[in-house]
Write a protein that holds these residues in place. Structure first.
Motif, PDB file in Angstrom:
ATOM      1  N   LYS A  75      -3.469 -17.734   3.521  1.00  0.00           N
ATOM      2  CA  LYS A  75      -4.934 -17.709   3.489  1.00  0.00           C
ATOM      3  C   LYS A  75      -5.484 -19.120   3.729  1.00  0.00           C
ATOM      4  N   PRO A  76      -6.548 -19.239   4.522  1.00  0.00           N
ATOM      5  CA  PRO A  76      -7.104 -20.575   4.847  1.00  0.00           C
ATOM      6  C   PRO A  76      -7.957 -21.139   3.708  1.00  0.00           C
ATOM      7  N   LEU A  77      -7.280 -21.645   2.684  1.00  0.00           N
ATOM      8  CA  LEU A  77      -7.982 -22.105   1.491  1.00  0.00           C
ATOM      9  C   LEU A  77      -7.664 -23.571   1.156  1.00  0.00           C
ATOM     10  N   ARG A  78      -7.090 -24.286   2.120  1.00  0.00           N
ATOM     11  CA  ARG A  78      -6.903 -25.738   1.974  1.00  0.00           C
ATOM     12  C   ARG A  78      -7.859 -26.435   2.924  1.00  0.00           C
ATOM     13  N   PHE A  79      -8.470 -27.510   2.437  1.00  0.00           N
ATOM     14  CA  PHE A  79      -9.469 -28.230   3.221  1.00  0.00           C
ATOM     15  C   PHE A  79      -9.212 -29.736   3.139  1.00  0.00           C
ATOM     16  N   TYR A  80      -9.332 -30.407   4.268  1.00  0.00           N
ATOM     17  CA  TYR A  80      -9.163 -31.860   4.230  1.00  0.00           C
ATOM     18  C   TYR A  80     -10.005 -32.536   5.316  1.00  0.00           C
ATOM     19  N   ILE A  81     -10.206 -33.839   5.109  1.00  0.00           N
ATOM     20  CA  ILE A  81     -11.034 -34.612   6.034  1.00  0.00           C
ATOM     21  C   ILE A  81     -10.217 -34.987   7.260  1.00  0.00           C
ATOM     22  N   LEU A  82     -10.697 -34.608   8.395  1.00  0.00           N
ATOM     23  CA  LEU A  82     -10.017 -34.871   9.655  1.00  0.00           C
ATOM     24  C   LEU A  82      -9.812 -36.372   9.853  1.00  0.00           C
ATOM     25  N   GLY A  83      -8.558 -36.752  10.126  1.00  0.00           N
ATOM     26  CA  GLY A  83      -8.243 -38.135  10.468  1.00  0.00           C
ATOM     27  C   GLY A  83      -8.048 -39.078   9.296  1.00  0.00           C
ATOM     28  N   ASN A  84      -8.195 -38.586   8.050  1.00  0.00           N
ATOM     29  CA  ASN A  84      -8.009 -39.489   6.915  1.00  0.00           C
ATOM     30  C   ASN A  84      -6.531 -39.717   6.647  1.00  0.00           C
ATOM     31  N   LYS A  85      -6.161 -40.956   6.408  1.00  0.00           N
ATOM     32  CA  LYS A  85      -4.755 -41.338   6.261  1.00  0.00           C
ATOM     33  C   LYS A  85      -4.138 -40.882   4.946  1.00  0.00           C
ATOM     34  N   SER A  86      -4.967 -40.553   3.937  1.00  0.00           N
ATOM     35  CA  SER A  86      -4.443 -40.196   2.625  1.00  0.00           C
ATOM     36  C   SER A  86      -4.264 -38.692   2.418  1.00  0.00           C
ATOM     37  N   VAL A  87      -4.395 -37.920   3.466  1.00  0.00           N
ATOM     38  CA  VAL A  87      -4.122 -36.477   3.388  1.00  0.00           C
ATOM     39  C   VAL A  87      -2.620 -36.279   3.218  1.00  0.00           C
ATOM     40  N   SER A  88      -2.221 -35.372   2.335  1.00  0.00           N
ATOM     41  CA  SER A  88      -0.797 -35.214   2.021  1.00  0.00           C
ATOM     42  C   SER A  88       0.010 -34.644   3.185  1.00  0.00           C
ATOM     43  N   LYS A  89      -0.572 -33.713   3.925  1.00  0.00           N
ATOM     44  CA  LYS A  89       0.152 -33.092   5.040  1.00  0.00           C
ATOM     45  C   LYS A  89      -0.846 -32.569   6.061  1.00  0.00           C
ATOM     46  N   ARG A  90      -0.698 -33.010   7.294  1.00  0.00           N
ATOM     47  CA  ARG A  90      -1.597 -32.566   8.353  1.00  0.00           C
ATOM     48  C   ARG A  90      -1.209 -31.186   8.858  1.00  0.00           C
ATOM     49  N   ASP A  91      -2.203 -30.425   9.262  1.00  0.00           N
ATOM     50  CA  ASP A  91      -2.005 -29.129   9.904  1.00  0.00           C
ATOM     51  C   ASP A  91      -2.497 -29.275  11.343  1.00  0.00           C
ATOM     52  N   LYS A  92      -1.577 -29.625  12.240  1.00  0.00           N
ATOM     53  CA  LYS A  92      -1.977 -29.948  13.613  1.00  0.00           C
ATOM     54  C   LYS A  92      -2.578 -28.747  14.341  1.00  0.00           C
ATOM     55  N   ALA A  93      -2.063 -27.556  14.045  1.00  0.00           N
ATOM     56  CA  ALA A  93      -2.615 -26.358  14.684  1.00  0.00           C
ATOM     57  C   ALA A  93      -4.069 -26.158  14.268  1.00  0.00           C
ATOM     58  N   ALA A  94      -4.331 -26.355  12.978  1.00  0.00           N
ATOM     59  CA  ALA A  94      -5.702 -26.204  12.490  1.00  0.00           C
ATOM     60  C   ALA A  94      -6.604 -27.283  13.065  1.00  0.00           C
ATOM     61  N   GLN A  97     -19.215 -29.872   9.141  1.00  0.00           N
ATOM     62  CA  GLN A  97     -18.105 -28.924   9.271  1.00  0.00           C
ATOM     63  C   GLN A  97     -17.100 -29.366  10.333  1.00  0.00           C
ATOM     64  N   THR A  98     -17.535 -30.155  11.280  1.00  0.00           N
ATOM     65  CA  THR A  98     -16.645 -30.628  12.344  1.00  0.00           C
ATOM     66  C   THR A  98     -15.618 -31.644  11.847  1.00  0.00           C
ATOM     67  N   LYS A  99     -15.812 -32.125  10.609  1.00  0.00           N
ATOM     68  CA  LYS A  99     -14.883 -33.090  10.026  1.00  0.00           C
ATOM     69  C   LYS A  99     -13.969 -32.455   8.977  1.00  0.00           C
ATOM     70  N   ILE A 100     -14.137 -31.154   8.732  1.00  0.00           N
ATOM     71  CA  ILE A 100     -13.358 -30.478   7.696  1.00  0.00           C
ATOM     72  C   ILE A 100     -12.317 -29.554   8.335  1.00  0.00           C
ATOM     73  N   VAL A 101     -11.051 -29.878   8.120  1.00  0.00           N
ATOM     74  CA  VAL A 101      -9.950 -29.054   8.625  1.00  0.00           C
ATOM     75  C   VAL A 101      -9.638 -27.973   7.597  1.00  0.00           C
ATOM     76  N   THR A 102      -9.475 -26.746   8.067  1.00  0.00           N
ATOM     77  CA  THR A 102      -9.184 -25.610   7.188  1.00  0.00           C
ATOM     78  C   THR A 102      -7.828 -25.026   7.550  1.00  0.00           C
ATOM     79  N   GLY A 103      -6.958 -24.871   6.539  1.00  0.00           N
ATOM     80  CA  GLY A 103      -5.632 -24.330   6.800  1.00  0.00           C
ATOM     81  C   GLY A 103      -5.032 -23.675   5.567  1.00  0.00           C
ATOM     82  N   ALA A 104      -3.764 -23.322   5.661  1.00  0.00           N
ATOM     83  CA  ALA A 104      -3.067 -22.674   4.549  1.00  0.00           C
ATOM     84  C   ALA A 104      -2.735 -23.686   3.457  1.00  0.00           C
ATOM     85  N   ARG A 105      -2.693 -23.199   2.218  1.00  0.00           N
ATOM     86  CA  ARG A 105      -2.323 -24.054   1.089  1.00  0.00           C
ATOM     87  C   ARG A 105      -0.834 -24.402   1.141  1.00  0.00           C
TER      88      ARG A 105
END
Length: 223
Positions: free
Chosen positions: A197-216, A177-185
């Motif tokens: 609603k916090p229903l978007r999930f992505y791998i922390l630090g992966n370069k292929s994520v479409s948009k980072r949520d720095k606050a999350a 869970q420490t590697k999974i970022v949770t944020g808005a879609r």
């Protein structure tokens, strides 16, 4: 791999001679080589396919569980295996979820928003016709990954990914869970209170994520 079709040797009496001509032998060798190459590409790096029991969980849990798994597209026309690590997902809950296409109806779904390319990267570049694209920009968005992996609604709508020989999901790594970022879609401003609603999930630090949520990400680091 030579993709040009070869004309079969002509046999005037309709029966194949017991002694094959040199050209017939060459064609047979090339045909067998194609089969081996196709088979090698299909099985290269293959891990166990995700089975139906894996998908029997609620939509939000499934969206998280898919992170770290591998999306595979096998192109029968070229014998090419295209694949990528799933790094970003969104959950659409249906029913009361105003961001879902099934709002006020039935059905929930997980959107694969981004994958990190693994197999067939050169082929993905050709499919997208952008030689200058960086690897991280090949599949960092749902439309991009569909283009890069030749996934179309006409061909794959309602296809069973647990039995298809052209598209499926393979096991990968289970993320803490420490590697999974949770944020808005993303891009669902029309969804009113559901937009945040916090229903978007992505791998922390992966370069292929479409948009980072720095606050999350900052919130995750403080957990």
């Amino acid at each position: 791999m030579n993709s040009k079709r070869k004309r079969k040797p002509e046999i005037s009496d309709g029966k194949q001679s017991s002694a094959q001509s040199p050209s017939a032998k060459v064609l047979k060798v090339e045909s067998e080589a194609r089969k081996r190459l196709s088979s090698d590409n299909l099985t290269k790096g293959m891990k166990s396919r995700l089975v139906k029991s894996f998908y029997k969980q609620d939509c939000e849990s499934l969206a998280k569980a898919l992170l770290g798994k591998v999306l595979v597209r096998y192109c029968k026309d070229t014998g090419e295996r295209l694949s990528g690590l799933i790094v970003e997902t969104e959950a659409y809950l249906g029913g009361e979820d105003k961001g879902a296409h099934s709002f006020n109806g039935e059905g929930a779904a997980v959107l694969l928003r981004g994958i990190d390319p693994v197999d067939g990267i050169d082929h993905m570049q050709k499919i997208r016709s952008q030689k200058t694209l960086k690897e991280k920009d090949l599949c960092n968005g749902p439309s991009k990954l569909c283009q890069a992996l030749k996934i179309s609604k006409d061909k794959f709508n309602k296809v069973d990914m647990t039995s298809s020989d052209e598209i499926w999901l393979e096991d990968g790594e289970d993320l803490p869970q420490t590697k999974i970022v949770t944020g808005a879609r993303i891009n669902i401003d029309y969804a009113e209170e559901w937009a945040q609603k916090p229903l978007r999930f992505y791998i922390l630090g992966n370069k292929s994520v479409s948009k980072r949520d720095k606050a999350a990400e900052d919130s995750l680091s403080r957990v």
